[in-house]
Design an enzyme around this catalytic site. Structure first.
Site, PDB file in Angstrom:
ATOM      1  CD  GLN A   1      -2.823  -0.910   2.555  1.00 49.04           C
ATOM      2  OE1 GLN A   1      -2.926  -1.876   3.276  1.00 49.04           O
ATOM      3  NE2 GLN A   1      -3.498   0.068   2.772  1.00 49.04           N
ATOM      4  CG  HIS A   2       0.332   3.627   2.582  1.00 48.20           C
ATOM      5  ND1 HIS A   2      -0.955   4.013   2.452  1.00 48.20           N
ATOM      6  CD2 HIS A   2       0.598   2.616   3.479  1.00 48.20           C
ATOM      7  CE1 HIS A   2      -1.423   3.305   3.882  1.00 48.20           C
ATOM      8  NE2 HIS A   2      -0.877   2.393   4.124  1.00 48.20           N
TER       9      HIS A   2
ATOM     10  CG  ASP B   1       0.397  -5.624   1.185  1.00 52.13           C
ATOM     11  OD1 ASP B   1      -0.466  -4.776   1.539  1.00 52.13           O
ATOM     12  OD2 ASP B   1       1.740  -5.654   1.468  1.00 52.13           O
TER      13      ASP B   1
END
Ligand code: ADP
Ligand code: 5SP
Length: 471
Positions: free
Chosen positions: A71-72, A241
């Site tokens: 992520q991110h 994920d």
């Protein structure tokens, strides 16, 4: 038999599973490593994905594919679709000051929790964009689109699939689609800091505050909506994920999942959005149309990698060593802030060892203290979720360690259910892909339950030790 592919493009590696869409039976799989570091050119993820697909026997007999990703991560593209600079990953803490500034500018943590469900720390994309605007203004100005690792890989897959059948070499340089074909999903969008899980809309005002401009953003697809560019092979929306892990492990209401990968995460599927003004719980969306309150630490499996390195042993030997020391390691306590920490928000903290004496100065005590310290951070995370879980499921790379499975109940104070070792993130992505071509009837894996008496002293000592760390 209709086949589907699921991808886990996580921090340390890329994994691909090919499964039967109807039953979920595993047919083939492949994996490839990612480079180290918290700043990575996305082309490495693409190369690793192609290598993992090749190892998994290609995609020519596959009906649908889905990509789940770390992520991110900030992926900036210019007007021609080229990557502007290396991506800054979720565990890159250089934007900690930018995060603090953004929180103050909006009026404090509660304003952010109300706006987007989470209070941004350095992990969130929005803070990385502020860092870019402040430190690399030319790159910020060149940025025509911003997306996340899974969005970028999904978009590249669409371009490659349009160029012809799978061929790792030819696909490496396959043309990319136009920027308006970028797509994401609710789960990953909820980790940007400029999309609200509660309203399902982008907060471009917050993006503009961070970056100074509003570049093109990926379209947020619904859980069963195929991504643009789908043709021969359908491309599912993909997700973050952790959202994919929830799908892969079959998390149901009342379950809490503890995942020990590069990050440590503790999350639950929820019917309503959350907004924690303390910032401990990120109020994410999930991959099914629901929500995924989640607490994330920066230090999990790699704490064991580090302890094994110090002790000069393999991970299996570290596990055996840890079980030779008594619960609590006779007072040896390791605070595992080896990459700084995100929860609690201590981006510049370092790790520390307390309670060292002649009798605790052994590899076995160190091994036990490393595992207990890592698990204490996650037990605090479970407390922050404020849930009474019916079941706590343990997954991720470090759940392969016998010592982790045995020690976890003594630290968490509850029984721990462990499904067989598998790639649950890639499995969740495959399950999402399967919904595009059939009504999947996948059985959840049986779990083995580990029980053990809680040793309260471990967490009490850990709490005392966290007050004494060096930045
Ligand atoms: N038997 C084991 N004992 C402890 N750690 C393990 C074991 N097997 C794998 N790991 C660790 O798991 C991590 C990878 O887990 P994974 O969930 O794939 O991470 P990520 O998804 O963040 O890339 C590595 O740090 C690796 O050392
Ligand atoms: O930042 C988060 C969650 O908010 C991390 O969980 C990343 O999604 C990376 O995951 P792993 O590579 O550790 O699986």
């Amino acid at each position: 038999m209709t086949l589907v592919a699921g991808v886990d493009s996580s921090t340390q590696s890329c994994k691909v599973v090919i499964r039967d869409a109807g039953t979920g039976a595993l047919v083939r799989q492949g994996r490839a490593p990612h480079p180290d570091g918290t700043e990575v050119h996305p082309s490495h993820w693409w190369a690793a994905l192609l290598q993992a697909i090749e190892e998994a026997g290609g995609l020519d007999d596959v009906a649908a594919i889905s990509v789940a990703g770390q992520q991110h991560g900030m992926v900036c593209l210019d007007a021609s679709g080229d990557v502007v600079r290396d991506a800054l990953l979720w565990n890159d803490t250089r934007s900690a000051q930018a995060a603090a500034d953004l929180v103050t500018e909006l009026g404090g943590p509660r304003a952010w929790a109300d706006a987007v469900g989470s209070v941004p720390v350095a992990s969130f994309t929005v803070t990385k964009l502020r860092w870019l605007a402040e430190h690399e203004p030319a790159d910020a100005q060149r940025t025509a689109a911003v997306c996340l690792p899974h969005d970028w890989l999904t978009w590249r897959l669409a371009g490659a699939l349009a160029s012809g059948p799978f061929d790792a070499r030819a696909w490496r340089e396959a043309p990319t689609p136009p920027l308006d074909q970028l797509a994401t999903d609710r789960g990953d969008a909820s980790g940007t800091g400029y999309w609200s899980p509660a309203t399902g809309a982008y907060r471009t005002d917050l993006l503009k505050t961070a970056l100074g401009t509003v570049p093109h953003l990926p379209k947020v697809l619904g859980p069963r909506e195929a991504a643009p560019g789908s043709a021969r092979v359908l491309i599912a929306p993909g997700t973050g994920d952790n959202m994919a892990a929830a799908l892969g492990v079959g998390a149901r209401s009342g379950d809490v999942v503890v995942s020990l990968g590069t990050s440590g995460t503790v999350f639950a599927v929820a019917e309503t959005p959350s907004a924690d003004p303390t910032g401990a719980v990120a109020g994410f969306a999930d991959a099914t149309g629901r929500f995924l309150p989640l607490v994330c630490t920066l230090n999990a499996a790699r704490v064991m990698d580090a302890a094994a390195r110090i002790a000069g042993v393999s991970l299996d030997e570290l596990s055996d060593l840890a079980l030779q020391a008594p619960p609590g390691a006779e007072g040896l306590t390791l605070v595992p802030y080896l990459e700084g920490e995100r929860t609690p928000n201590r981006p510049t903290a370092t790790g520390s060892i307390h309670g060292l004496s002649l009798s605790t100065a052994t590899p076995a005590h160190l091994a036990r203290a490393a595992i207990e310290g890592m698990l204490c951070g996650l037990a605090d995370a479970l407390d922050a979720l404020s849930m009474r879980p019916e079941r706590v499921l343990l997954i991720g790379g470090a759940a392969r360690s016998k010592a982790v499975r045995r020690i976890a109940p003594t630290v968490f104070g509850v029984p721990i259910a462990v499904p067989p070792p598998a790639e649950y993130v890639a499995d969740g992505a495959a399950r999402q892909a399967a919904t595009l071509v059939t009504t999947p009837e996948w059985r959840s894996e049986d779990t083995r339950t580990y029980e053990g008496e809680a040793v309260q002293e471990i967490r009490h000592r850990y709490a005392r030790a966290t007050a004494h760390i060096l930045d």
